[in-house]
Design a protein around this motif. Structure first.
Motif, PDB file in Angstrom:
ATOM      1  N   GLN A   1       0.856  -1.190   0.000  1.00 45.98           N
ATOM      2  CA  GLN A   1       0.000   0.000   0.000  1.00 45.98           C
ATOM      3  C   GLN A   1       0.888   1.235   0.000  1.00 45.98           C
ATOM      4  O   GLN A   1       1.983   1.227   0.547  1.00 45.98           O
ATOM      5  CB  GLN A   1      -0.930   0.017   1.213  1.00 45.98           C
ATOM      6  CG  GLN A   1      -0.210   0.082   2.557  1.00 45.98           C
ATOM      7  CD  GLN A   1      -1.187   0.093   3.717  1.00 45.98           C
ATOM      8  OE1 GLN A   1      -2.073  -0.744   3.792  1.00 45.98           O
ATOM      9  NE2 GLN A   1      -1.028   1.046   4.612  1.00 45.98           N
ATOM     10  N   ARG A   2       0.404   2.271  -0.682  1.00 46.10           N
ATOM     11  CA  ARG A   2       1.198   3.488  -0.825  1.00 46.10           C
ATOM     12  C   ARG A   2       0.382   4.684  -0.385  1.00 46.10           C
ATOM     13  O   ARG A   2      -0.801   4.792  -0.717  1.00 46.10           O
ATOM     14  CB  ARG A   2       1.651   3.664  -2.281  1.00 46.10           C
ATOM     15  CG  ARG A   2       2.602   2.601  -2.768  1.00 46.10           C
ATOM     16  CD  ARG A   2       3.113   2.911  -4.158  1.00 46.10           C
ATOM     17  NE  ARG A   2       2.147   2.578  -5.183  1.00 46.10           N
ATOM     18  CZ  ARG A   2       2.240   1.538  -6.007  1.00 46.10           C
ATOM     19  NH1 ARG A   2       3.283   0.723  -5.912  1.00 46.10           N
ATOM     20  NH2 ARG A   2       1.337   1.303  -6.907  1.00 46.10           N
ATOM     21  N   SER A   3       1.024   5.580   0.342  1.00 46.32           N
ATOM     22  CA  SER A   3       0.387   6.826   0.747  1.00 46.32           C
ATOM     23  C   SER A   3       0.780   7.911  -0.244  1.00 46.32           C
ATOM     24  O   SER A   3       1.633   7.704  -1.115  1.00 46.32           O
ATOM     25  CB  SER A   3       0.838   7.220   2.157  1.00 46.32           C
ATOM     26  OG  SER A   3       2.223   7.511   2.162  1.00 46.32           O
ATOM     27  N   ALA A   4       0.187   9.093  -0.088  1.00 45.06           N
ATOM     28  CA  ALA A   4       0.564  10.226  -0.940  1.00 45.06           C
ATOM     29  C   ALA A   4       2.048  10.537  -0.769  1.00 45.06           C
ATOM     30  O   ALA A   4       2.738  10.928  -1.727  1.00 45.06           O
ATOM     31  CB  ALA A   4      -0.288  11.448  -0.597  1.00 45.06           C
ATOM     32  N   ILE A   5       2.564  10.322   0.462  1.00 46.87           N
ATOM     33  CA  ILE A   5       3.979  10.577   0.720  1.00 46.87           C
ATOM     34  C   ILE A   5       4.861   9.641  -0.112  1.00 46.87           C
ATOM     35  O   ILE A   5       5.932  10.037  -0.582  1.00 46.87           O
ATOM     36  CB  ILE A   5       4.287  10.423   2.225  1.00 46.87           C
ATOM     37  CG1 ILE A   5       3.510  11.477   3.029  1.00 46.87           C
ATOM     38  CG2 ILE A   5       5.782  10.552   2.498  1.00 46.87           C
ATOM     39  CD1 ILE A   5       3.626  11.319   4.529  1.00 46.87           C
ATOM     40  N   SER A   6       4.425   8.402  -0.305  1.00 44.31           N
ATOM     41  CA  SER A   6       5.185   7.446  -1.115  1.00 44.31           C
ATOM     42  C   SER A   6       5.308   7.942  -2.547  1.00 44.31           C
ATOM     43  O   SER A   6       6.405   7.950  -3.136  1.00 44.31           O
ATOM     44  CB  SER A   6       4.497   6.077  -1.103  1.00 44.31           C
ATOM     45  OG  SER A   6       4.124   5.685   0.199  1.00 44.31           O
ATOM     46  N   TRP A   7       4.181   8.360  -3.108  1.00 39.52           N
ATOM     47  CA  TRP A   7       4.179   8.888  -4.476  1.00 39.52           C
ATOM     48  C   TRP A   7       5.047  10.145  -4.557  1.00 39.52           C
ATOM     49  O   TRP A   7       5.815  10.324  -5.502  1.00 39.52           O
ATOM     50  CB  TRP A   7       2.754   9.205  -4.914  1.00 39.52           C
ATOM     51  CG  TRP A   7       1.892   8.000  -5.137  1.00 39.52           C
ATOM     52  CD1 TRP A   7       1.103   7.375  -4.216  1.00 39.52           C
ATOM     53  CD2 TRP A   7       1.733   7.259  -6.348  1.00 39.52           C
ATOM     54  NE1 TRP A   7       0.470   6.297  -4.776  1.00 39.52           N
ATOM     55  CE2 TRP A   7       0.827   6.206  -6.093  1.00 39.52           C
ATOM     56  CE3 TRP A   7       2.265   7.388  -7.626  1.00 39.52           C
ATOM     57  CZ2 TRP A   7       0.447   5.295  -7.075  1.00 39.52           C
ATOM     58  CZ3 TRP A   7       1.871   6.482  -8.617  1.00 39.52           C
ATOM     59  CH2 TRP A   7       0.985   5.446  -8.332  1.00 39.52           C
ATOM     60  N   ASN A   8       4.910  11.006  -3.556  1.00 43.13           N
ATOM     61  CA  ASN A   8       5.686  12.259  -3.564  1.00 43.13           C
ATOM     62  C   ASN A   8       7.184  11.988  -3.524  1.00 43.13           C
ATOM     63  O   ASN A   8       7.969  12.656  -4.197  1.00 43.13           O
ATOM     64  CB  ASN A   8       5.289  13.137  -2.377  1.00 43.13           C
ATOM     65  CG  ASN A   8       3.860  13.635  -2.468  1.00 43.13           C
ATOM     66  OD1 ASN A   8       3.233  13.551  -3.531  1.00 43.13           O
ATOM     67  ND2 ASN A   8       3.319  14.134  -1.374  1.00 43.13           N
ATOM     68  N   ALA A   9       7.594  11.005  -2.704  1.00 44.33           N
ATOM     69  CA  ALA A   9       9.014  10.661  -2.599  1.00 44.33           C
ATOM     70  C   ALA A   9       9.557  10.197  -3.949  1.00 44.33           C
ATOM     71  O   ALA A   9      10.665  10.557  -4.356  1.00 44.33           O
ATOM     72  CB  ALA A   9       9.223   9.584  -1.537  1.00 44.33           C
ATOM     73  N   MET A  10       8.759   9.393  -4.650  1.00 41.31           N
ATOM     74  CA  MET A  10       9.186   8.891  -5.965  1.00 41.31           C
ATOM     75  C   MET A  10       9.216  10.012  -6.994  1.00 41.31           C
ATOM     76  O   MET A  10      10.143  10.112  -7.813  1.00 41.31           O
ATOM     77  CB  MET A  10       8.224   7.780  -6.406  1.00 41.31           C
ATOM     78  CG  MET A  10       8.785   6.847  -7.463  1.00 41.31           C
ATOM     79  SD  MET A  10      10.168   5.847  -6.887  1.00 41.31           S
ATOM     80  CE  MET A  10      11.469   6.399  -7.996  1.00 41.31           C
ATOM     81  N   LEU A  11       8.210  10.878  -6.949  1.00 44.86           N
ATOM     82  CA  LEU A  11       8.162  12.026  -7.867  1.00 44.86           C
ATOM     83  C   LEU A  11       9.362  12.943  -7.662  1.00 44.86           C
ATOM     84  O   LEU A  11      10.002  13.396  -8.617  1.00 44.86           O
ATOM     85  CB  LEU A  11       6.870  12.818  -7.654  1.00 44.86           C
ATOM     86  CG  LEU A  11       5.571  12.186  -8.175  1.00 44.86           C
ATOM     87  CD1 LEU A  11       4.365  12.930  -7.619  1.00 44.86           C
ATOM     88  CD2 LEU A  11       5.544  12.204  -9.704  1.00 44.86           C
ATOM     89  N   MET A  12       9.673  13.231  -6.386  1.00 45.99           N
ATOM     90  CA  MET A  12      10.805  14.108  -6.097  1.00 45.99           C
ATOM     91  C   MET A  12      12.129  13.458  -6.499  1.00 45.99           C
ATOM     92  O   MET A  12      13.069  14.140  -6.904  1.00 45.99           O
ATOM     93  CB  MET A  12      10.811  14.482  -4.613  1.00 45.99           C
ATOM     94  CG  MET A  12       9.722  15.480  -4.250  1.00 45.99           C
ATOM     95  SD  MET A  12       9.808  16.092  -2.557  1.00 45.99           S
ATOM     96  CE  MET A  12       9.090  14.722  -1.657  1.00 45.99           C
ATOM     97  N   GLY A  13      12.194  12.140  -6.386  1.00 46.05           N
ATOM     98  CA  GLY A  13      13.396  11.435  -6.812  1.00 46.05           C
ATOM     99  C   GLY A  13      13.643  11.612  -8.303  1.00 46.05           C
ATOM    100  O   GLY A  13      14.757  11.947  -8.725  1.00 46.05           O
TER     101      GLY A  13
END
Length: 601
Positions: free
Chosen positions: A293-305
């Motif tokens: 499961q992924r939170s918005a923070i997970s997506w944000n971390a990947m986007l920022m990467g």
């Protein structure tokens, strides 16, 4: 019969449960059992019914049972009901007060928690170790350091200073207030240390950016037998992200797997962030794709990467996928706009910004406008960037003016650069970076008199430039290089090697960018000065001390200059070596003469 004790999850206070109380009538046992069941199940509606029955029967509960009611309401989040019970108690004990203080503290109502603690002391009730540990959680932040010291003084008088709960809370609050020395003093005097206290002190160092100290302390404590939980590893990964220490990051990941710790989302998010900041986006994506499961923070971390590495098209694609699964938040939009800026996707970034303005205008912050201004500046649309600054509903910050000044440096726009620089010098007269960039603009335009004027102004205002430095980790040893390094043990060998490299690179077509030198000297002297740049020294040292085929990983505290960027590209081509270079703003992954940034940074 031996009384069964339970520890209150809200305040840590001990309270007997389900026991016969001397002198109590039969109703007490029924009410006690009912309230206890409601506490365990967090059954607010039923708890209110039990309380209402007491009132209707004009039953006055003893202190113990009234305290259980307070705990029941606190556990159910009904803090106003809990406070009404507390205020109506003719007699209160330390458990009653502590339960209510804990409720306020855990709900973020810190001012009320502190106010109630003062009332408790005024009523003559002596706090125990759990009360002090609880109230300390409401004293976080630099602005409350005075309260922390007062509670600390009280704890010392009561001989609770070295109690594990009080000590852990004290060092945590000192660390969050930025007083890491006092936090360490409290930690060192604890007679016993548990996972919470060890994690708190490591976290204190990490939060202040003292990543080396956090790593060293973890290694000491782990060698001494410290038990770790997922919070410990999450904190450690934050420091490893700051150090860009891939080898240690891999070891910690392996340790987590061997200990079979549950993969909480926050821990996996830290792994994504760590790998991306260490230049291993493939590993980040692997962790991301395997998350149950992924939170918005997970997506944000990947986007920022992806954004940090300048892979703008992946940012846009991942953002579109995200909107099908999770609702984007303000940080998401910031990551997407920043990714478009670093990836050179001007039109895509502007389209997304226009869409946000139309559909989610309330989510826009000055940070979003700053990303768009940076996007326009990098693309050379300096006038449009200035127009947006004038139209946006926020006052421009030094960061916004600074990004625009940097764009003026890249595009050698003296007229706009002077206007922007004057804004910055008025706002931040002590920031050396602004003077340096303005000097760069003048130097690139060959306006040496203006370069000298800016330097003279820096001397008059006693402003000094932050020295550039780069570092490389080899065999778990950090080697740091400063511009024109004079003290490294391998200085002579590095100097000889870099001259050798220079000959090979020039033969392959490398031409030094002399505009990067801010001195009016002849070309030969400018070339010698460019050879002393810290990132060139670190790259050369890496070539000398790593086997062929191994990636050379460099970190720099400032933005890489154009000449060093070109130097690194030619090294990657001529010597067939991949170079990962993380500067102040982003990642550069150089291979076969090209960089992932597309020469756009």
């Amino acid at each position: 019969m031996v009384p069964r004790l339970e520890r209150c999850g809200m305040c840590g206070a001990a309270a007997t449960s389900g026991l016969a109380v001397p002198g109590a009538d039969a109703r007490f046992h029924d009410y006690d059992a009912a309230v206890t069941a409601c506490v365990e199940r967090r059954a607010l509606r039923e708890g209110r019914q039990v309380h209402a029955r007491m009132v209707m029967a004009r039953y006055r509960p003893p202190v113990y049972l009234a305290t259980r009611l307070v705990i029941m309401y606190v556990r159910c989040g009904a803090l106003d009901d809990a406070r009404n019970v507390l205020d109506g108690m003719p007699e209160r004990n330390v458990v009653s007060w502590t339960a209510m203080i804990s409720g306020y503290s855990q709900s973020g109502r810190h001012a009320e928690a502190l106010e109630l603690f003062v009332r408790m002391l005024g009523a003559g009730c002596k706090p125990n170790e759990f009360t002090l540990a609880t109230v300390l959680r409401s004293c976080s932040g630099p602005q409350n350091i005075h309260q922390v010291k007062q509670v600390h003084s009280l704890a010392a008088k009561k001989n609770f200073e070295s109690h594990i709960f009080v000590g852990s809370s004290l060092l945590d609050m000192y660390a969050k207030s930025g007083n890491i020395q006092e936090a360490r003093r409290v930690f060192d005097m604890l007679p016993e240390r548990d996972t919470v206290s060890c994690t708190a002190i490591i976290s204190g160092y990490a939060q202040l950016g003292l990543d080396d100290e956090a790593l060293d302390l973890f290694r000491q404590l782990y060698s001494a037998g410290m038990q770790c939980n997922y919070v410990t590893f999450t904190t450690l990964l934050t420091s490893l992200s700051g150090l860009a220490s891939l080898d240690y990051g891999k070891q910690v990941h392996g340790l987590i797997l061997r200990k079979e710790l549950p993969f909480f989302v926050v821990l996996q998010n830290s792994l994504i962030d760590m790998y991306s900041k260490c230049g291993k986006l493939l590993y980040s994506r692997r962790v991301f794709d395997h998350m149950p499961q992924r939170s918005a923070i997970s997506w944000n971390a990947m986007l920022m990467g992806y954004g940090r590495h300048g892979i703008g098209h992946e940012v846009v694609q991942l953002f579109r996928t995200m909107t099908e699964e999770v609702k984007p938040d303000s940080v998401t939009l910031l990551a997407v706009l920043s990714g478009c800026s670093h990836g050179g996707l001007v039109d895509e970034g502007l389209d997304i910004f226009d869409l946000i303005v139309k559909e989610q205008n309330a989510m826009l912050t000055i940070g979003h406008y700053g990303c768009v201004i940076d996007l326009l500046g990098r693309a050379g649309r300096l006038q449009k960037a200035l127009d947006l600054i004038e139209k946006m509903p926020f006052d421009p910050t030094p960061a916004i003016w600074g990004s625009l000044l940097g764009a003026c440096r890249v595009h050698v726009n003296v007229s706009v650069g002077e206007v922007v620089a004057q804004k910055l010098l008025d706002m931040e007269p002590g920031n050396a970076g602004n003077y340096v960039i303005l000097s760069n603009i003048y130097a690139a335009a060959g306006m040496w008199k203006d370069v000298f004027r800016v330097r003279k102004l820096m001397l008059e205002k006693t402003v000094s430039k932050e020295p550039g430095q780069s570092w490389i980790i080899l065999d778990k040893v950090i080697h740091t290089f400063r511009s024109s390094e004079r003290f490294h043990p391998s200085k002579k060998d590095i100097d000889d090697k870099i001259k050798e490299l220079y000959i090979d690179l020039k033969a392959a077509g490398f031409v030094p960018d002399l505009s990067c030198v801010l001195h009016d000297v002849d070309d030969e002297q400018k070339e010698r000065m460019l050879l002393g740049h810290s990132e060139k020294l670190a790259i050369t040292f890496g070539l000398m001390n790593t086997p062929p085929g191994l990636t050379i990983r460099i970190m720099k505290n400032l933005r890489i200059c154009v000449d060093c960027h070109n130097f690194a590209k030619f090294v990657s081509k001529v010597y067939g070596r991949e170079i990962s270079l993380r500067d102040k703003n982003r990642f550069h992954l150089l291979a076969d003469g090209a960089c992932t940034c597309g020469d756009y940074w």
